[in-house]
Design an enzyme around this catalytic site. Structure first.
Site, PDB file in Angstrom:
ATOM      1  N   ASN A  21       0.791  -1.208   0.000  1.00  0.00           N
ATOM      2  CA  ASN A  21       0.000   0.000   0.000  1.00  0.00           C
ATOM      3  C   ASN A  21       0.826   1.263   0.000  1.00  0.00           C
ATOM      4  OD1 ASN A  21      -2.868  -0.625   0.006  1.00  0.00           O
ATOM      5  ND2 ASN A  21      -2.342  -1.875   1.745  1.00  0.00           N
ATOM      6  N   LYS A  70      -4.798   8.729  -4.728  1.00  0.00           N
ATOM      7  CA  LYS A  70      -3.841   8.625  -3.632  1.00  0.00           C
ATOM      8  C   LYS A  70      -4.029   7.301  -2.905  1.00  0.00           C
ATOM      9  CE  LYS A  70      -2.243  12.745  -4.410  1.00  0.00           C
ATOM     10  NZ  LYS A  70      -2.564  12.707  -5.834  1.00  0.00           N
ATOM     11  N   ASP A  71      -2.985   6.911  -2.203  1.00  0.00           N
ATOM     12  CA  ASP A  71      -2.910   5.641  -1.520  1.00  0.00           C
ATOM     13  C   ASP A  71      -3.948   5.512  -0.409  1.00  0.00           C
ATOM     14  OD1 ASP A  71      -1.667   3.188  -0.968  1.00  0.00           O
ATOM     15  OD2 ASP A  71      -0.421   4.086   0.572  1.00  0.00           O
ATOM     16  N   LYS A  72      -4.258   4.271  -0.047  1.00  0.00           N
ATOM     17  CA  LYS A  72      -5.191   4.033   1.055  1.00  0.00           C
ATOM     18  C   LYS A  72      -4.505   4.167   2.406  1.00  0.00           C
ATOM     19  CE  LYS A  72      -8.231   0.726   3.323  1.00  0.00           C
ATOM     20  NZ  LYS A  72      -8.840  -0.607   3.340  1.00  0.00           N
TER      21      LYS A  72
END
Length: 650
Positions: A62, A282-284
């Site tokens: 992630n 955008k990333d989690k």
């Protein structure tokens, strides 16, 4: 689709590579072994393997954050995976995954000794701020709402009692079994009813209202809009000409990816997700801050969502006449904490100075290639080879590794019967790639795999061939650095504007390694005029592909190619080593902390642990993990992490 999420894993760096190379690795090694490690640049180039020191890292799936949305969408893993079960069984399953060397990630540019650190022990240890095309870094620092005459006044909301508001909120959040809330109208007038309708819809997005007569009394009935009507385009109400059609706002989110956040906003606002626009996803597992634009939804209506939504906040509202476009950002600014570091002050200084002055190899990170025993680049290669039976087999065949139980059963059924209907019945989640392909086979038949495969969304189909391009690029860049080191040499490629040029012997002193680009294979790119140009040809030939004929009979799968810098030097690099005792406390304040006036905890001068706080900015299409890899000097693959240490910190 579901992806494996590793919250925090501590591990050792491997001392040797004991795995037996598969066919892909053998072919790759035949090409790479034609030259020995060495360079004439005077700078050290180190390989991944054989590192003696320990290293700690978490959540590498992630944390890999490409800065351009189009690439990050391609990087979505196409295989569902099972997070359940004990750590030992998961580690055992991940033995079938990829390591960095499997996808050509084999070099470092710096000479410092690697050290240990834990990344993302808390998701709040990884913060991303978007950098807009004007160079401005997005921050959430203002909850105020621009008001004009068209917006309902705050006094409007006073018509609802606190009891009404509580019942409406519970209805909005589906916290009880009520399907509607009735609000009795005292002193009934048309104006009073209008104000109540307006207040409910503005204060509780997601609810619709109507007026009903009950026992001689008038009530406003609030209820959840349902069906297709609920997802209709924004209602065609009066929108002031003086106000821009798009409300731009800053989205601050925690532990939630961009599309999840937009889907939630869409649900509460009763609109389709496609009226939202953004510059990049955008990333989690991080705290991220980015700009979003939405068509004809008022700032006031958006601001009220802050009262009922978890894990994200909206602010910095403004009206503009344009949406946002994918890829028009300058990049992202990262604030990262590596906890429990073991490196000496000298090691850390060497590592960070190298990152600032030289940079890191611009590899495509592990997320690009999937996590299961069937890497995405293998499917991409089969597509380019026009081998559609192989494409079908690679996607649907049984495989060792971490997957959801229903996927395992679906694959087993397919292997046994080759019956798409029977395999599909084993699959409760039909939107995964396997389900989409099986539906296509059911519709078009086993003799028309091309049309069946075409049912899969285009971005996912293209992800496979882009993964193959990335696989080739990583391998060729490792060979380029192995062969010529960290200096520009005659025959290298550089860009003048958007045009690629070869560096000539007489001009070589005018260029540095930071000017050198390498091509992703395609029909519209040039290749280096030295050994690496020939290595491209050999690598593709080993995969039964002709470098001079990269056009596919299906236009979507024709590769034009592109150029990518081989070394990225991050901007705005800063770092600090801090001591701490409690691993649960934050080590810096976020935008939300500052808005809420939360002070930073007082840290001890001589704590039990040390952490490295680092900040840097990266351009689009680069992977933050590859920068962190250069600092820690370790393999970022999930396979490597889980094999070496199965301690899970949930």
């Amino acid at each position: 689709m579901e992806t494996i999420e590793m919250n925090s894993v501590s591990l050792k760096r491997p001392r040797s590579e004991d795995d037996v190379a598969d066919a892909d690795e053998i072919k790759r090694q035949k090409i790479l072994e034609k030259s020995k490690v060495g360079n004439n640049s005077g700078q050290s180039v180190e390989t991944v393997t054989g590192q003696p020191d320990k290293s700690l890292l978490g959540d590498m799936k992630n944390e890999i954050i490409p800065n351009e949305e189009s690439e990050e969408q391609e990087d979505e893993e196409l295989e569902d995976s099972d997070e359940d079960g004990d750590p030992e069984s998961f580690a055992d399953m991940m033995k079938h995954g990829l390591t960095e060397s499997d996808v050509g990630i084999t070099k470092f540019v710096s000479s410092h000794k690697g050290f240990s650190g834990i990344l993302k022990e808390r998701y709040s240890d990884f913060v991303v701020h978007e950098i807009g095309k004007d160079g401005r870094v997005s921050h959430l620092d203002d909850f105020s709402v621009p008001v004009d005459d068209e917006d309902p006044s705050e006094e409007t909301f006073a018509v609802l009692s606190e009891e009404d508001k509580q019942r409406l909120e519970e209805l909005q959040l589906l916290k009880n079994k009520e399907t509607s809330v009735a609000i009795e109208i005292i002193e009934d007038t048309k104006e009073k009813r209008t104000v109540i309708h307006q207040a409910v819809k503005s204060l509780f997005p997601g609810l619709e209202t109507k007026t009903e007569d009950r026992d001689g009394k008038k009530y406003i009935i609030a209820y959840h809009a349902a069906g297709k009507k609920a997802l209709a385009n924004p209602r065609k109400h009066s929108w002031p000409k003086s106000r821009g059609s798009y409300c731009h706002f800053v989205l601050y989110k925690e532990n939630k990816d961009t599309m999840d956040a937009i889907n939630v906003l869409s649900k509460f606002l009763r609109v389709k997700p496609n009226i939202f626009s953004y510059m990049g996803t955008k990333d989690k597992r991080a705290i991220t801050v980015q700009e979003i634009a939405v068509l004809r939804i008022t700032a006031q209506r958006l601001a009220h969502l802050n009262k009922c939504l978890m894990n994200f906040k909206l602010g910095n509202f403004s009206y503009k006449n344009h949406p946002l476009k994918l890829g028009e950002l300058q990049g992202n600014h990262f604030t990262v904490v590596l906890r429990n570091i073991t490196g000496t002050d000298e090691q850390i200084e060497q590592a960070m100075h190298s990152l600032r002055e030289i940079g890191f190899i611009n590899y495509y990170g592990m997320q690009r290639f999937g996590t299961t025993a069937v890497p995405t680049y293998q499917i991409g290669r089969a597509i380019l080879q026009n081998n559609w039976n192989e494409v079908m087999d690679l996607i649907l065949k049984p495989r060792p590794g971490a997957e959801k139980g229903y996927l395992v059963k679906c694959r087993e059924e397919w292997a046994k019967t080759k019956d798409p209907a029977a395999a599909l019945r084993k699959l409760p989640v039909k939107r995964c790639v396997e389900g989409q392909l099986l539906r296509g086979l059911l519709k078009y038949g086993m003799k028309n795999i091309i049309s069946a495969f075409g049912i899969i969304p285009r971005n996912n189909r293209l992800m496979y061939i882009h993964s193959y391009q990335s696989y080739v690029w990583n391998n060729m860049v490792s060979k380029r650095i192995e062969e010529y080191g960290l200096r520009a040499v005659p025959g290298d490629l550089t860009l003048k504007g958007a045009t690629a040029l070869h560096i000539e012997e007489g001009d070589v002193d005018n260029y540095t390694i930071h000017d050198v680009v390498m091509p992703l294979p395609g029909f519209d790119v040039m290749y280096p005029k030295h050994k690496i140009g020939e290595a491209y040809k050999e690598m593709l030939a080993a995969d039964s592909l002709d470098i001079n004929n990269m056009r596919h009979k299906i236009r979507d799968y024709s590769l034009s190619g592109a150029y990518r810098k081989i070394i990225i030097r991050p901007q705005n690099v800063n770092w600090e080593v801090v001591a701490y005792d409690d691993p649960r406390i934050p080590l810096f304040t976020t935008d939300l902390d500052k808005l809420e006036g939360k002070p930073l905890p007082v840290l001890p001068t001589d704590g039990k642990f040390r952490a490295l706080k680092m900040e840097f900015s990266l351009p689009p299409s680069t992977y933050a993990t590859m920068a962190i890899r250069e600092v820690l000097k370790m393999d970022t693959s999930i396979k490597n992490q889980t094999q070496l240490n199965t301690t899970w910190l949930r």
